[in-house]
Design a protein around this motif. Structure first.
Motif, PDB file in Angstrom:
ATOM      1  N   ILE A  25       0.862  -1.191   0.000  1.00  0.00           N
ATOM      2  CA  ILE A  25       0.000   0.000   0.000  1.00  0.00           C
ATOM      3  C   ILE A  25       0.895   1.237   0.000  1.00  0.00           C
ATOM      4  CG2 ILE A  25      -1.815   1.283   1.212  1.00  0.00           C
ATOM      5  CD1 ILE A  25      -2.574  -1.323   2.599  1.00  0.00           C
ATOM      6  N   PRO A  26       0.683   2.181  -0.921  1.00  0.00           N
ATOM      7  CA  PRO A  26       1.498   3.407  -0.907  1.00  0.00           C
ATOM      8  C   PRO A  26       1.452   4.078   0.457  1.00  0.00           C
ATOM      9  CG  PRO A  26       0.175   3.300  -2.901  1.00  0.00           C
ATOM     10  CD  PRO A  26      -0.306   2.191  -2.028  1.00  0.00           C
ATOM     11  N   TRP A  27       2.575   4.599   0.890  1.00  0.00           N
ATOM     12  CA  TRP A  27       2.655   5.168   2.239  1.00  0.00           C
ATOM     13  C   TRP A  27       1.640   6.259   2.480  1.00  0.00           C
ATOM     14  CZ3 TRP A  27       3.639  10.354   2.339  1.00  0.00           C
ATOM     15  CH2 TRP A  27       4.288  10.924   1.241  1.00  0.00           C
ATOM     16  N   PHE A  28       1.320   7.032   1.450  1.00  0.00           N
ATOM     17  CA  PHE A  28       0.411   8.160   1.637  1.00  0.00           C
ATOM     18  C   PHE A  28      -1.053   7.726   1.716  1.00  0.00           C
ATOM     19  CE2 PHE A  28       1.845   7.833  -2.778  1.00  0.00           C
ATOM     20  CZ  PHE A  28       0.658   7.580  -3.451  1.00  0.00           C
ATOM     21  N   LEU A  29      -1.318   6.430   1.550  1.00  0.00           N
ATOM     22  CA  LEU A  29      -2.678   5.908   1.720  1.00  0.00           C
ATOM     23  C   LEU A  29      -2.800   5.037   2.962  1.00  0.00           C
ATOM     24  CD1 LEU A  29      -3.589   4.950  -1.978  1.00  0.00           C
ATOM     25  CD2 LEU A  29      -4.110   7.066  -0.735  1.00  0.00           C
ATOM     26  N   GLN A  30      -1.716   4.907   3.708  1.00  0.00           N
ATOM     27  CA  GLN A  30      -1.747   4.088   4.922  1.00  0.00           C
ATOM     28  C   GLN A  30      -2.220   4.923   6.116  1.00  0.00           C
ATOM     29  OE1 GLN A  30       1.694   1.653   5.784  1.00  0.00           O
ATOM     30  NE2 GLN A  30       2.261   1.501   3.619  1.00  0.00           N
ATOM     31  N   LEU A  31      -3.067   4.336   6.932  1.00  0.00           N
ATOM     32  CA  LEU A  31      -3.605   5.028   8.097  1.00  0.00           C
ATOM     33  C   LEU A  31      -2.539   5.305   9.144  1.00  0.00           C
ATOM     34  CD1 LEU A  31      -6.999   3.117   8.552  1.00  0.00           C
ATOM     35  CD2 LEU A  31      -6.611   5.354   7.495  1.00  0.00           C
ATOM     36  N   CYS A  32      -1.475   4.503   9.151  1.00  0.00           N
ATOM     37  CA  CYS A  32      -0.427   4.652  10.164  1.00  0.00           C
ATOM     38  C   CYS A  32       0.727   5.525   9.682  1.00  0.00           C
ATOM     39  CB  CYS A  32       0.102   3.274  10.568  1.00  0.00           C
ATOM     40  SG  CYS A  32       0.818   2.339   9.197  1.00  0.00           S
ATOM     41  N   SER A  33       0.535   6.274   8.607  1.00  0.00           N
ATOM     42  CA  SER A  33       1.624   7.067   8.039  1.00  0.00           C
ATOM     43  C   SER A  33       2.039   8.227   8.925  1.00  0.00           C
ATOM     44  CB  SER A  33       1.223   7.610   6.663  1.00  0.00           C
ATOM     45  OG  SER A  33       0.123   8.508   6.800  1.00  0.00           O
ATOM     46  N   GLY A  34       1.129   8.697   9.787  1.00  0.00           N
ATOM     47  CA  GLY A  34       1.431   9.849  10.631  1.00  0.00           C
ATOM     48  C   GLY A  34       1.067  11.176  10.003  1.00  0.00           C
ATOM     49  N   LEU A  35       0.475  11.155   8.815  1.00  0.00           N
ATOM     50  CA  LEU A  35       0.044  12.384   8.155  1.00  0.00           C
ATOM     51  C   LEU A  35      -1.187  12.953   8.844  1.00  0.00           C
ATOM     52  CD1 LEU A  35       0.427  11.297   4.410  1.00  0.00           C
ATOM     53  CD2 LEU A  35       2.063  12.548   5.821  1.00  0.00           C
ATOM     54  N   ASN A  36      -1.310  14.267   8.853  1.00  0.00           N
ATOM     55  CA  ASN A  36      -2.475  14.886   9.485  1.00  0.00           C
ATOM     56  C   ASN A  36      -3.583  15.145   8.463  1.00  0.00           C
ATOM     57  OD1 ASN A  36      -1.815  17.302   8.112  1.00  0.00           O
ATOM     58  ND2 ASN A  36      -0.617  18.070   9.841  1.00  0.00           N
ATOM     59  N   ASP A  37      -4.678  15.707   8.914  1.00  0.00           N
ATOM     60  CA  ASP A  37      -5.843  15.909   8.046  1.00  0.00           C
ATOM     61  C   ASP A  37      -5.524  16.827   6.868  1.00  0.00           C
ATOM     62  OD1 ASP A  37      -7.317  14.282   9.686  1.00  0.00           O
ATOM     63  OD2 ASP A  37      -8.289  15.924  10.791  1.00  0.00           O
ATOM     64  N   GLU A  38      -4.714  17.842   7.110  1.00  0.00           N
ATOM     65  CA  GLU A  38      -4.330  18.764   6.029  1.00  0.00           C
ATOM     66  C   GLU A  38      -3.535  18.041   4.951  1.00  0.00           C
ATOM     67  OE1 GLU A  38      -1.975  23.045   5.455  1.00  0.00           O
ATOM     68  OE2 GLU A  38      -2.134  22.108   7.431  1.00  0.00           O
ATOM     69  N   ASP A  39      -2.639  17.165   5.385  1.00  0.00           N
ATOM     70  CA  ASP A  39      -1.843  16.383   4.430  1.00  0.00           C
ATOM     71  C   ASP A  39      -2.746  15.459   3.610  1.00  0.00           C
ATOM     72  OD1 ASP A  39       0.401  17.510   5.686  1.00  0.00           O
ATOM     73  OD2 ASP A  39       0.546  15.836   7.095  1.00  0.00           O
ATOM     74  N   LEU A  40      -3.661  14.796   4.304  1.00  0.00           N
ATOM     75  CA  LEU A  40      -4.553  13.855   3.613  1.00  0.00           C
ATOM     76  C   LEU A  40      -5.458  14.576   2.633  1.00  0.00           C
ATOM     77  CD1 LEU A  40      -5.489  11.560   6.648  1.00  0.00           C
ATOM     78  CD2 LEU A  40      -3.838  11.091   4.818  1.00  0.00           C
ATOM     79  N   ALA A  41      -5.861  15.815   2.981  1.00  0.00           N
ATOM     80  CA  ALA A  41      -6.688  16.610   2.069  1.00  0.00           C
ATOM     81  C   ALA A  41      -5.906  16.969   0.808  1.00  0.00           C
ATOM     82  CB  ALA A  41      -7.182  17.873   2.774  1.00  0.00           C
ATOM     83  N   SER A  42      -4.611  17.252   0.958  1.00  0.00           N
ATOM     84  CA  SER A  42      -3.770  17.557  -0.206  1.00  0.00           C
ATOM     85  C   SER A  42      -3.644  16.343  -1.116  1.00  0.00           C
ATOM     86  CB  SER A  42      -2.382  18.000   0.260  1.00  0.00           C
ATOM     87  OG  SER A  42      -2.448  19.206   0.987  1.00  0.00           O
ATOM     88  N   ILE A  43      -3.515  15.167  -0.513  1.00  0.00           N
ATOM     89  CA  ILE A  43      -3.415  13.931  -1.306  1.00  0.00           C
ATOM     90  C   ILE A  43      -4.723  13.673  -2.048  1.00  0.00           C
ATOM     91  CG2 ILE A  43      -3.146  11.432  -1.145  1.00  0.00           C
ATOM     92  CD1 ILE A  43      -1.290  12.053   1.321  1.00  0.00           C
ATOM     93  N   ALA A  44      -5.850  13.848  -1.351  1.00  0.00           N
ATOM     94  CA  ALA A  44      -7.152  13.673  -1.992  1.00  0.00           C
ATOM     95  C   ALA A  44      -7.326  14.666  -3.134  1.00  0.00           C
ATOM     96  CB  ALA A  44      -8.261  13.837  -0.955  1.00  0.00           C
ATOM     97  N   GLY A  45      -6.844  15.904  -2.920  1.00  0.00           N
ATOM     98  CA  GLY A  45      -6.934  16.912  -3.970  1.00  0.00           C
ATOM     99  C   GLY A  45      -6.114  16.548  -5.191  1.00  0.00           C
ATOM    100  N   ALA A  46      -4.939  15.965  -4.983  1.00  0.00           N
ATOM    101  CA  ALA A  46      -4.091  15.551  -6.094  1.00  0.00           C
ATOM    102  C   ALA A  46      -4.755  14.434  -6.894  1.00  0.00           C
ATOM    103  CB  ALA A  46      -2.731  15.095  -5.564  1.00  0.00           C
ATOM    104  N   ARG A  47      -5.391  13.506  -6.200  1.00  0.00           N
ATOM    105  CA  ARG A  47      -6.068  12.406  -6.890  1.00  0.00           C
ATOM    106  C   ARG A  47      -7.271  12.923  -7.679  1.00  0.00           C
ATOM    107  NH1 ARG A  47      -6.824   7.299  -3.018  1.00  0.00           N
ATOM    108  NH2 ARG A  47      -6.866   6.254  -5.055  1.00  0.00           N
ATOM    109  N   GLU A  48      -7.982  13.882  -7.089  1.00  0.00           N
ATOM    110  CA  GLU A  48      -9.128  14.470  -7.786  1.00  0.00           C
ATOM    111  C   GLU A  48      -8.675  15.232  -9.033  1.00  0.00           C
ATOM    112  OE1 GLU A  48     -12.742  17.677  -6.888  1.00  0.00           O
ATOM    113  OE2 GLU A  48     -11.518  16.895  -5.250  1.00  0.00           O
TER     114      GLU A  48
END
Length: 343
Positions: free
Chosen positions: A35-58
């Motif tokens: 699983i790519p690190w940026f999609l793992q729940l245990c990555s340690g990324l915060n909500d802002e980081d996850l929103a940026s990743i979701a935005g990139a995928r969109e």
């Protein structure tokens, strides 16, 4: 100029994101888990980081680009990578992000130092990407931060980027309409005083052209501190009553001068200035931005990225005073590089 800076920063951006990607890939055991690190729940990324990743995928979906691992990494903005080093990610730094710089010129560099550098690069990147006005922007300092960050990740890449891949210095040296905007004055005592108080003091009848900056020539070098001239006071009565009057003023510049005068009459001030000789007629005073370390600040003060500028030739470079361009001062390695210097 903007195009050359942007291309150089683009190389750094690729270096930074690839280094971070590799560290996170190992930290999150991506090969083992599949699983790519940026999609793992245990990555340690915060909500802002996850929103940026979701935005990139969109963004990729709207452009009908594949939702692949490498495509998502490439779509993430420089802001995403730079924000990983802010204070909110202190724990991630301790756990893994420090490893991004483990092979660099300073393996023990702090997160705070890296955060300052990536923020500087981010600001420069945005400025050149939008073709903003650069004449008043400290390009040498900005590019020094770019190369410094590269060296902290990979010395080999940093050397290639600075010496072979970038033409910014060549373009910068060819910039037209360079202003002569800096007054250079000699004197060890003047330099000593400035390190205590943000002033330059001289005889009241002394004439200077209107300049933006002041530089000190001392011990056969132009010092790296280039303060901005905030105000010129043509004739200041040199006594404690005037110091008190100025300190009580509603004008902030007057108060700054008043505090400098209070120091001047202290035992320390008298010792540094060797007694303030010939003060009965007062002095002309240039109020300056204060001396500081390597940080430029946002008050117009300049700190030369190459340090003090030595004078290699015989004789003094400055005897009374002379004028130069801050543009040249920011890149000069010796006084021979000061093309627009005049007496």
């Amino acid at each position: 100029m903007a195009a050359e800076c942007f291309a150089t920063i683009g190389h750094l951006e690729v270096l930074l994101r690839n280094a971070v990607d590799q560290v996170f890939k190992e930290y999150c055991k991506e090969d083992e888990r599949g699983i790519p690190w940026f999609l793992q729940l245990c990555s340690g990324l915060n909500d802002e980081d996850l929103a940026s990743i979701a935005g990139a995928r969109e963004q990729n979906a709207k452009a009908k680009r594949p939702d692949s691992r490498d495509r998502i990494i490439a779509t993430l903005t420089f802001g995403f990578w730079s924000h990983l080093f802010n204070a909110k990610h202190e724990e991630l730094w301790r756990q893994c992000l420090y490893k991004v710089f483990a092979q660099g010129i300073n393996p023990h560099v702090t997160r705070k130092t890296i955060a300052g550098l990536v923020e500087s690069v981010r600001i420069t990147r945005n400025r050149v990407a939008h073709q903003n006005f650069l004449k008043a922007f400290d390009i040498p300092k900005a590019m020094q931060d770019v190369f410094r960050l590269a060296y902290l990740i990979s010395p080999q890449y940093g050397e290639w980027l600075e010496r072979d891949a970038s033409r910014w210095r060549e373009v910068y040296d060819q910039c037209p309409q360079i202003d002569t905007d800096t007054l250079i004055v000699p004197g060890r005592v003047a330099w000593d005083i400035y390190q205590y108080q943000p002033i330059y003091v001289c005889k009241p009848e002394r004439f200077f052209r209107d300049m933006r900056y002041l530089a000190f020539y001392e011990n056969r070098s132009i010092r790296s501190q280039i303060p901005m001239i905030l105000r010129v006071f043509d004739q200041v009565p040199w006594n404690e009553e005037e110091a008190q009057r100025l300190c009580a003023s509603d004008d902030v510049m007057n108060r700054k001068l008043g505090h400098a005068l209070e120091w001047a009459f202290s035992s320390e001030g008298r010792e540094v200035a060797h007694g303030w000789a010939n003060s009965e007629n007062g002095y002309k005073v240039l109020l300056l931005t204060p001396c500081r370390g390597s940080k430029q600040g946002d008050d117009g003060h300049l700190v030369l990225p190459n340090g003090d500028i030595p004078h290699m030739r015989s004789g003094a470079y400055v005897q009374n005073h002379r004028y130069a361009s801050s543009h040249d001062l920011l890149v000069a390695r010796s006084t021979d590089d000061l093309r627009y210097s005049i007496n």
